[in-house]
Enzyme design. Structure first.
Site, PDB file in Angstrom:
ATOM      1  N   ARG A 117     -11.127  13.387  -0.277  1.00 27.15           N
ATOM      2  CA  ARG A 117      -9.979  12.567  -1.422  1.00 27.15           C
ATOM      3  C   ARG A 117      -8.811  12.946  -0.924  1.00 27.15           C
ATOM      4  O   ARG A 117      -9.199  14.172  -2.694  1.00 27.15           O
ATOM      5  CB  ARG A 117     -10.140  12.038  -1.911  1.00 27.15           C
ATOM      6  CG  ARG A 117      -9.423  11.322  -3.144  1.00 27.15           C
ATOM      7  CD  ARG A 117      -9.962  10.020  -3.981  1.00 27.15           C
ATOM      8  NE  ARG A 117      -9.772   8.651  -3.869  1.00 27.15           N
ATOM      9  CZ  ARG A 117     -10.392   7.556  -4.411  1.00 27.15           C
ATOM     10  NH1 ARG A 117     -10.603   8.209  -5.429  1.00 27.15           N
ATOM     11  NH2 ARG A 117     -10.685   6.895  -3.439  1.00 27.15           N
ATOM     12  N   GLN A 147     -12.658   1.749   2.099  1.00 24.35           N
ATOM     13  CA  GLN A 147     -11.772   1.358   1.176  1.00 24.35           C
ATOM     14  C   GLN A 147     -12.306  -0.452   1.686  1.00 24.35           C
ATOM     15  O   GLN A 147     -12.480  -1.675   1.474  1.00 24.35           O
ATOM     16  CB  GLN A 147     -11.134   0.788   0.398  1.00 24.35           C
ATOM     17  CG  GLN A 147     -10.520  -0.231  -0.358  1.00 24.35           C
ATOM     18  CD  GLN A 147     -11.510  -0.559  -1.398  1.00 24.35           C
ATOM     19  OE1 GLN A 147     -12.431   0.266  -2.382  1.00 24.35           O
ATOM     20  NE2 GLN A 147     -11.822  -1.642  -1.618  1.00 24.35           N
ATOM     21  N   ASP A 239      -2.985  -4.237  -5.497  1.00 23.91           N
ATOM     22  CA  ASP A 239      -3.563  -2.766  -5.586  1.00 23.91           C
ATOM     23  C   ASP A 239      -2.236  -2.551  -6.878  1.00 23.91           C
ATOM     24  O   ASP A 239      -1.389  -3.420  -7.088  1.00 23.91           O
ATOM     25  CB  ASP A 239      -3.205  -2.142  -4.423  1.00 23.91           C
ATOM     26  CG  ASP A 239      -3.784  -0.978  -4.753  1.00 23.91           C
ATOM     27  OD1 ASP A 239      -4.674   0.137  -6.332  1.00 23.91           O
ATOM     28  OD2 ASP A 239      -3.308  -0.071  -4.185  1.00 23.91           O
ATOM     29  N   CYS A 279      -8.660  -3.368  -4.777  1.00 20.35           N
ATOM     30  CA  CYS A 279      -9.320  -2.219  -4.467  1.00 20.35           C
ATOM     31  C   CYS A 279     -10.035  -1.501  -5.323  1.00 20.35           C
ATOM     32  O   CYS A 279     -11.255  -0.978  -5.610  1.00 20.35           O
ATOM     33  CB  CYS A 279      -8.705  -1.218  -3.321  1.00 20.35           C
ATOM     34  SG  CYS A 279      -7.674  -0.771  -4.394  1.00 20.35           S
ATOM     35  N   ARG A 307     -18.817  -0.856  -0.992  1.00 17.33           N
ATOM     36  CA  ARG A 307     -18.658  -0.137  -0.838  1.00 17.33           C
ATOM     37  C   ARG A 307     -19.896   0.872  -0.679  1.00 17.33           C
ATOM     38  O   ARG A 307     -19.773   1.195   0.378  1.00 17.33           O
ATOM     39  CB  ARG A 307     -17.716   0.789  -1.579  1.00 17.33           C
ATOM     40  CG  ARG A 307     -16.306   0.435  -2.370  1.00 17.33           C
ATOM     41  CD  ARG A 307     -15.377   0.215  -1.034  1.00 17.33           C
ATOM     42  NE  ARG A 307     -15.660   1.879  -1.186  1.00 17.33           N
ATOM     43  CZ  ARG A 307     -14.648   2.436  -1.289  1.00 17.33           C
ATOM     44  NH1 ARG A 307     -13.434   2.124  -3.067  1.00 17.33           N
ATOM     45  NH2 ARG A 307     -14.772   4.054  -1.230  1.00 17.33           N
TER      46      ARG A 307
HETATM   47  N1   CP Z   1     -11.219   1.718  -5.339  1.00 12.92           N
HETATM   48  C1   CP Z   1     -11.241   2.724  -5.117  1.00 12.92           C
HETATM   49  O1   CP Z   1     -11.616   3.828  -4.372  1.00 12.92           O
HETATM   50  O2   CP Z   1     -11.926   3.368  -6.372  1.00 12.92           O
HETATM   51  P1   CP Z   1     -11.442   4.932  -6.836  1.00 12.92           P
HETATM   52  O3   CP Z   1     -10.840   5.416  -6.509  1.00 12.92           O
HETATM   53  O4   CP Z   1     -12.079   4.474  -8.597  1.00 12.92           O
HETATM   54  O5   CP Z   1     -13.032   5.458  -5.946  1.00 12.92           O
HETATM   55  N1  NVA Z   2      -3.301   2.954  -3.991  1.00 10.87           N
HETATM   56  C1  NVA Z   2      -4.112   3.732  -4.754  1.00 10.87           C
HETATM   57  C2  NVA Z   2      -5.577   2.914  -4.467  1.00 10.87           C
HETATM   58  C3  NVA Z   2      -6.492   2.946  -6.233  1.00 10.87           C
HETATM   59  C4  NVA Z   2      -7.858   3.580  -4.813  1.00 10.87           C
HETATM   60  C5  NVA Z   2      -4.146   4.438  -5.149  1.00 10.87           C
HETATM   61  O1  NVA Z   2      -4.468   5.827  -4.211  1.00 10.87           O
HETATM   62  O2  NVA Z   2      -3.971   5.737  -6.151  1.00 10.87           O
END
Ligand code: CP
Ligand code: NVA
Length: 324
Positions: A117, A147, A239, A279, A307
């Site tokens: 990530r 997601q 979101d 999400c 998920r």
């Molecule tokens: N939806 C999602 O990716 O949640 P987190 O940021 O908690 O992993």
């Molecule tokens: N768009 C949001 C999604 C979180 C799962 C972000 O990138 O923070």
């Protein structure tokens, strides 16, 4: 015995067209169908897969916080017989302590796969370009493919065939929105997006999604009026208004996005029986009211549960043949 179980639960011919999942456009329609099918099997009979990834190790690099993604990958690999190492990378960020290619060249000597990530999308591309093992995008500033895999699996469970389905995304033209447009277009599901002016999805991703949609009959449209976008929608998705890394602009965004809040009234403008999706994490009272998140139309916790199943399917297909 475990090997025999493995052979009967995933057929040799069941393979993905890619070694890694970096962006939604990497996956073919056949890949998506296989992932949904395997997600369904893994969800129905998890015990059958309990040893399928025995001895496989995963490195999980996170530059941003996470509840769902971290938990589901870690619980997922463990429940398949493998093991995950969590590498917290909020400080320093990836590439600051050592070159990303060196991180990749180290990790490939110890683990069978990398889940990452990151802020910059190119970071996951660079990891993948320099490692011989699968890399899975666990969210970047551009995409959130895992997601959306779980989201369309959820919609498949609720509606069956996704072709002809209409999903409205209301809010920021962000990473989740990009992934919804690309996977939706591939699956033949229309995605109508409503954003404030200046917060539209990236033009080049919109163009790619539209080109894919032209082949499947889906329509990918952008609007500024949320009521127009949700008309006839089978699902309304939102979101956060401020994604991770944009906190400096949160004050402005809270004002700009206020007309895009998903309320009971906006849900009533969608198809009757439309589902509400998010999400998560949700900022209750901002992009969505409590009333909508907690309503019977809301499937947000089904999405979160899926998920786990969808990523188990993904890991099974990507990691079963991975070697250190
Ligand atoms: N939806 C999602 O990716 O949640 P987190 O940021 O908690 O992993
Ligand atoms: N768009 C949001 C999604 C979180 C799962 C972000 O990138 O923070």
């Amino acid at each position: 015995m475990a090997v025999m179980t493995m052979a009967t639960t995933i057929k040799k011919m069941e393979t993905l067209s890619v070694r890694s999942l970096l962006a939604d456009s990497d996956l073919t329609l056949d890949d998506l169908k296989l992932l949904f099918d395997l997600s369904e099997r893994v969800k129905a009979t998890p015990g059958e897969y309990a040893h399928a990834l025995r001895g496989k190790q995963l490195a999980m690099i996170f530059e941003k916080p996470s509840l769902r993604t971290r938990t589901t990958f870690e619980v997922g690999i463990t429940s398949l017989g493998g093991f995950a190492v969590y590498l917290e990378h909020t400080k320093p960020r990836l590439g600051e302590r050592e070159a990303i290619k060196d991180i990749a060249r180290n990790l490939e000597r110890w683990v069978h796969g990398i889940v990452a990530r990151t802020f910059v999308h190119e970071s996951v591309l660079e990891l993948s370009a320099n490692a011989s093992i699968p890399v899975i995008n666990a969210l970047t500033d551009l995409y959130h493919p895992c997601q959306v895999l779980a989201d369309f699996f959820t919609l498949h469970e609720k509606f069956g065939d996704l072709k002809g389905l209409k999903l409205a995304f209301v809010g920021d033209g962000n990473n989740v929105c990009h992934s919804l447009m690309i996977q939706g277009a591939k699956l033949g599901a229309s995605v109508h997006v409503a954003t404030p002016p200046g917060y539209e999805p990236k033009p080049e991703i919109l163009e790619t999604a539209r080109a894919l949609a032209a082949e499947t009959g889906a329509s990918i449209e952008t609007f500024h009026d949320p009521i127009q976008a949700v008309a006839g929608a089978n699902a309304v998705y939102t979101d956060v208004w401020t994604s991770m890394g944009q906190e400096f602009a949160a004050h402005l965004r809270n004002q700009v996005f206020a007309p895009y809040r998903v309320t009971k009234e906006l849900m009533a403008a969608a198809d009757s029986g439309a589902l509400f999706m998010h999400c998560l994490p949700a900022h209750r009272g901002q992009e969505v009211t409590d009333e909508v998140v907690d309503s019977p139309q809301s499937v947000v916790y089904d999405q979160a549960e899926n998920r786990l199943h969808a990523q188990k399917a993904l890991m099974l297909l990507l990691l079963r043949d991975a070697h250190v």
